[in-house]
Design a protein around this motif. Structure first.
Motif, PDB file in Angstrom:
ATOM      1  N   ILE A   5      -4.726   5.902   0.397  1.00  0.00           N
ATOM      2  CA  ILE A   5      -4.712   4.568  -0.211  1.00  0.00           C
ATOM      3  C   ILE A   5      -5.815   3.725   0.421  1.00  0.00           C
ATOM      4  O   ILE A   5      -5.734   3.344   1.577  1.00  0.00           O
ATOM      5  CB  ILE A   5      -3.347   3.872  -0.038  1.00  0.00           C
ATOM      6  CG1 ILE A   5      -2.292   4.582  -0.865  1.00  0.00           C
ATOM      7  CG2 ILE A   5      -3.440   2.416  -0.478  1.00  0.00           C
ATOM      8  CD1 ILE A   5      -0.956   3.886  -0.912  1.00  0.00           C
ATOM      9  N   PHE A  10      -4.524   0.587  -3.435  1.00  0.00           N
ATOM     10  CA  PHE A  10      -3.442  -0.339  -3.075  1.00  0.00           C
ATOM     11  C   PHE A  10      -3.222  -1.357  -4.187  1.00  0.00           C
ATOM     12  O   PHE A  10      -2.095  -1.545  -4.665  1.00  0.00           O
ATOM     13  CB  PHE A  10      -3.796  -1.042  -1.760  1.00  0.00           C
ATOM     14  CG  PHE A  10      -2.892  -2.180  -1.388  1.00  0.00           C
ATOM     15  CD1 PHE A  10      -1.653  -1.946  -0.824  1.00  0.00           C
ATOM     16  CD2 PHE A  10      -3.301  -3.498  -1.579  1.00  0.00           C
ATOM     17  CE1 PHE A  10      -0.819  -3.001  -0.467  1.00  0.00           C
ATOM     18  CE2 PHE A  10      -2.479  -4.561  -1.223  1.00  0.00           C
ATOM     19  CZ  PHE A  10      -1.237  -4.302  -0.664  1.00  0.00           C
ATOM     20  N   LEU A  37       7.033   4.566  -4.082  1.00  0.00           N
ATOM     21  CA  LEU A  37       6.640   5.089  -2.775  1.00  0.00           C
ATOM     22  C   LEU A  37       7.659   6.093  -2.237  1.00  0.00           C
ATOM     23  O   LEU A  37       7.288   7.048  -1.553  1.00  0.00           O
ATOM     24  CB  LEU A  37       6.446   3.944  -1.775  1.00  0.00           C
ATOM     25  CG  LEU A  37       5.233   3.054  -2.002  1.00  0.00           C
ATOM     26  CD1 LEU A  37       5.305   1.827  -1.097  1.00  0.00           C
ATOM     27  CD2 LEU A  37       3.937   3.815  -1.790  1.00  0.00           C
ATOM     28  N   PHE A  48       0.098   2.604   2.542  1.00  0.00           N
ATOM     29  CA  PHE A  48       0.455   1.372   1.848  1.00  0.00           C
ATOM     30  C   PHE A  48       0.766   0.271   2.856  1.00  0.00           C
ATOM     31  O   PHE A  48       0.316  -0.872   2.713  1.00  0.00           O
ATOM     32  CB  PHE A  48       1.651   1.588   0.911  1.00  0.00           C
ATOM     33  CG  PHE A  48       2.034   0.346   0.158  1.00  0.00           C
ATOM     34  CD1 PHE A  48       1.413   0.029  -1.033  1.00  0.00           C
ATOM     35  CD2 PHE A  48       3.002  -0.522   0.648  1.00  0.00           C
ATOM     36  CE1 PHE A  48       1.744  -1.133  -1.718  1.00  0.00           C
ATOM     37  CE2 PHE A  48       3.343  -1.677  -0.024  1.00  0.00           C
ATOM     38  CZ  PHE A  48       2.707  -1.982  -1.215  1.00  0.00           C
TER      39      PHE A  48
END
Length: 145
Positions: A5, A10, A37, A48
């Motif tokens: 990410i 993101f 997630l 994240f």
């Protein structure tokens, strides 16, 4: 294939999880992100969390503070992070933060998204330690005179 990410991934993840209906406290956004997630590899949750803490840290500046309490300032910054357009606008013009502060627009549930996903994957609480703290006034450069 899943990639690490970065900032663009993101923001795309947040955008993909944003509800179409108004979500005043970002509860639906946080629940959708957590669900997404929780079905991802653990490293994605960690990435994240790092991107979330970096975004919140970047908004931790005295020009945005508006005499809010530490918690109110954190929750208000989270509301700004609930969308890239708002985030970019605030970074470009601190005055764009004012409506969030005055109207106390909060997104506290967003803060717990990576922790809840981590717990669903591992069955354990996460003693998270990200590179950047998102706690109010932790960005010493942002609060320097």
């Amino acid at each position: 294939m899943l990639t690490r990410i970065n900032e663009d991934v993101f923001w795309q993840l947040i955008e993909d999880c944003r509800p179409t209906e108004p979500d005043p406290d970002a509860e639906v956004l946080a629940a959708t992100l957590t669900e997404r997630l929780a079905y991802s590899p653990l490293w994605l949750v960690i990435d994240f969390a790092e991107q979330l803490s970096w975004a919140l840290y970047r908004l931790d500046r005295k020009e945005y503070g508006h005499d809010l309490s530490s918690d109110a300032f954190l929750y208000t910054r989270a509301a700004v992070v609930a969308g890239r357009t708002a985030f970019d606008s605030v970074l470009q013009d601190p005055a764009a933060f004012t409506p969030y502060a005055i109207d106390l627009i909060w997104a506290e549930p967003l803060l717990y998204t990576p922790d809840r996903a981590y717990e669903r994957i591992t069955g354990e609480e996460w003693d998270r330690d990200t590179r950047y703290s998102y706690e109010s006034c932790s960005n010493t450069e942002g609060w320097a005179d």
